[in-house]
Each structure stands twice: as C-alpha cells, then as structure tokens.
Design an enzyme around this catalytic site. Structure first.
Site, PDB file in Angstrom:
ATOM      1  N   LYS A 189      90.909 131.884   8.546  1.00  0.00           N
ATOM      2  CA  LYS A 189      89.518 132.370   8.464  1.00  0.00           C
ATOM      3  C   LYS A 189      89.553 133.876   8.711  1.00  0.00           C
ATOM      4  CE  LYS A 189      84.839 131.058   9.756  1.00  0.00           C
ATOM      5  NZ  LYS A 189      84.300 131.195   8.415  1.00  0.00           N
TER       6      LYS A 189
HETATM    7  N1  PMP Z   1      84.845 126.726   3.994  1.00  0.00           N
HETATM    8  C1  PMP Z   1      84.647 128.044   4.085  1.00  0.00           C
HETATM    9  C2  PMP Z   1      85.247 128.929   3.037  1.00  0.00           C
HETATM   10  C3  PMP Z   1      83.889 128.588   5.120  1.00  0.00           C
HETATM   11  O1  PMP Z   1      83.700 129.906   5.206  1.00  0.00           O
HETATM   12  C4  PMP Z   1      83.322 127.719   6.064  1.00  0.00           C
HETATM   13  C5  PMP Z   1      82.490 128.282   7.182  1.00  0.00           C
HETATM   14  N2  PMP Z   1      83.245 128.560   8.303  1.00  0.00           N
HETATM   15  C6  PMP Z   1      83.552 126.352   5.938  1.00  0.00           C
HETATM   16  C7  PMP Z   1      84.315 125.879   4.903  1.00  0.00           C
HETATM   17  C8  PMP Z   1      83.018 125.395   6.957  1.00  0.00           C
HETATM   18  O2  PMP Z   1      83.767 125.494   8.140  1.00  0.00           O
HETATM   19  P1  PMP Z   1      83.126 125.090   9.525  1.00  0.00           P
HETATM   20  O3  PMP Z   1      82.574 123.745   9.360  1.00  0.00           O
HETATM   21  O4  PMP Z   1      84.243 125.125  10.491  1.00  0.00           O
HETATM   22  O5  PMP Z   1      82.073 126.114   9.799  1.00  0.00           O
END
Ligand code: PMP
Length: 337
Positions: A189
């Site tokens: 991320k």
């Molecule tokens: N995919 C991407 C590309 C994202 O940016 C996010 C947001 N964080 C998610 C999936 C969802 O992840 P999470 O449920 O951990 O927020």
C-alpha cells in the site's frame, strides 16, 4: 476558540488558559479561524497548516511512502466512545509494505497505536472519522533513498454509509491493466501504486461511469481503483483470490468472515469479466468504500439494477460490528477514550 494539546498526557485545553501559545496557535487566533485540525507530524501534534513536507523529499517526488486508511466509528451505544477498526491488521499490513519497499519503520506497532489514539483525542472527535497514517521517506534524497523515515497521522470526519439510502455505482471494465506482483506489487500500500488507479478512474469518469474495475495481466477480474470486489453468482459470494493482483484488503477479509456467519457460501477464485454482467449482485469493499453496491457494469444492469439483498445484509452487519453492537467481534475494536 483555539485548542492546544499535550502530547504526553493526551489532554486538550483552551489556549485562553495558557500564558503563551505556540506560533501556530497565535496565528490561528489572529486569523480568527475555526479550531484547527491536529495532525501527528514527525513526532509532534501540529495544526494541519504546519504539517509540511519538502518538495525535494522522495515522498513528494516519487510517492515513496507506505500508508494505511483506517476508520474509527462512533459507538452504537451513543456514549461518545469511538472505536478504531482492526488496528492490528492495518499495522501488520503497514509493516509488510515497509518490508517489501525496503523501508524500516521507526515505530513499533504499539507506538503506532498510541500515537493514533492521541491524534483522535487531540481533535476531540466523537463521531465517525477516517484516518490516514503514512510513513514516508523525507529529506532530500532520490527514489533509492532508504531514509529518513518519518510519519504523519491525519484524521478527518467521515460519516458512515447511510444504510437506508446507500450510494450506488455504475462501473466499467477499464482499458487499463492492473499492476501486478512482478512490476508494482498491489499488496504494497504505497502512494506510487495509485497512479495506476488514477489512469483507470479518470478514464471511467471521462466515459460517464462512477468507477473502474480492473482486469489483470491474465485478463481476469482483479479489483477496483481503491477497493476490492465481490459478486454474488448463483447465490455464492465470490471474490478474486489474494494472488490475483489485489491489495490484501482488511474489509474483504471482514466481509468473508461475516458472510460465513450469515450462512452464505464464500468462494475465492478467478473471475471472468462476463461473470460481472451475469452476477446477481456486485459490490466494492474497503475501509473507505465500506460496502458500496455496483448496479451496472458497462451499462449492463447488475441483477435488477438495485442494491441486492445479500449486499445489504452484509452492509448492515458490517456497520453493527464496527460500532461495537456485536459482542463477539469486539476484539476487532480499539477504544479511543
Ligand atoms: N484495494 C485497493 C487498491 C485499495 O486502495 C483499498 C483501500 N485500502 C482496498 C483494496 C481495500 O482495502 P481495505 O479493506 O484494507 O481498506
């Protein structure tokens, strides 16, 4: 009134009770602004206007950072308590991102938690908030710099989805391909990965859609620009697997747990684009997206073109869990006050 914040005790007070304010507090008084938002920035709690990064820093020039989007939800008990959702999982993923990007976190996860709690308290938030916690490469280096690593924690008020009138999305299959593990690993991320999301999002908007859905290198469905994807196909809740060029989403894992509890069959597998046209229901999920129904793909209605019953049951359950209304999931919640 301008507030001040004691980083050690975590207590807030009015400037008027102090003999001298900081430079920022004085500036705010002079400008007569609304109370400033406090940001945890490089070891201090500062008004947002003071949280500035050099134009020469690798994070500014190359997107060299790792971050987490985290939510805190007001307690369903209506007692002013706020709960951070699944902090351990967020911090675990942050450390994974650091490792993969060759960044060494100056903070242990227990310290991250303490600093996050102090930041929410500094702002005296008692309603739903969204927090961005970012570790970034500071200084005046280049894309290969390994430090100095600094951190900010920035909260913002953000109400949860209105479950009685949920937003709906029209999606398109993007012509842009999702990044993959051999070039820009989606499980990291990092800010730089979102350039790929940007291409697809801008294209979708230009073409009159709300959001894109990416296919991967192998032509299979991956995820949205900032959220994971679930479909209901022949009654089975189905989502691309963790090795299909997606972020290891915490909401995705939460949805899978809650679905099993609701007696819904859940499958992780490859998904074809045509299945999105045939699906009974479709939704995006993520910390920011929560569960947001997609009601058409490439202008083809999903099911009957409205949020489906399974999506809505899961969304209701999700919002109960995050606001501590389901006792067996209280171990996912960290109280702020
Ligand atoms: N995919 C991407 C590309 C994202 O940016 C996010 C947001 N964080 C998610 C999936 C969802 O992840 P999470 O449920 O951990 O927020």
């Amino acid at each position: 009134m301008v507030r001040s914040f004691d980083l050690v005790t975590g207590s807030c007070g009015s400037d008027e009770t102090k003999s001298a304010g900081t430079e920022a507090q004085v500036t705010h008084k002079m400008e007569g602004l609304m109370p400033s938002r406090f940001i945890w920035f490089k070891g201090s709690m500062v008004p947002v206007e003071q949280a500035n990064i050099s134009v020469l820093s690798p994070t500014a020039q190359f997107g060299l950072n790792v971050f987490e989007g985290i939510r805190c939800y007001a307690s369903g008990a209506g007692d002013g308590q706020l709960f951070a959702f699944r902090l351990n999982e967020h911090f675990g993923r942050l450390m994974d991102s650091c490792k993969l990007l060759g960044m060494s976190s100056p903070y242990k996860t227990s310290e991250l938690k303490d600093h996050l709690i102090l930041t929410i308290r500094a702002n005296e938030y008692h309603e739903d908030v969204s927090i961005r916690l970012t570790l970034f490469v500071d200084g005046e280096g280049s894309w290969s710099s390994e430090g100095p690593i600094e951190m900010f924690i920035a909260p913002l008020k953000k109400p949860r989805i209105n479950v009685d009138a949920p937003p709906t999305l029209s999606a398109c299959i993007s012509t842009w391909e999702r990044i993959n593990d051999n070039c820009f690993p989606p499980r990291i991320k990092t800010g730089a990965n979102y350039i790929n999301s940007r291409y697809a999002h801008l294209e979708a908007k230009r073409d009159g859609y709300d959001c894109p859905v990416f296919l991967g290198r192998n032509g299979k469905v991956t995820e949205g620009a900032g959220a994971c994807l679930f479909m209901v196909r022949r009654g089975v809740l189905t989502t691309p697997s963790l090795t299909s060029s997606i972020l290891e989403s915490i909401t995705r894992s939460t949805v899978m747990t809650l679905a099993s509890e609701l007696g819904v069959q859940v499958v992780e597998r490859e998904v074809d684009r045509t299945e999105l046209h045939l699906a009974e229901e479709l939704f995006l999920c993520g910390t920011a997206a929560e569960l947001t129904p997609i009601t058409s793909v490439d202008r083809v209605p999903v099911g009957c073109g409205r949020p489906g019953p399974m999506t809505m049951s899961l969304l209701r359950k999700y919002l109960e869990v995050v606001s501590n209304q389901v006792a067996r999931y209280s171990n996912w919640l960290v109280p702020i006050y």
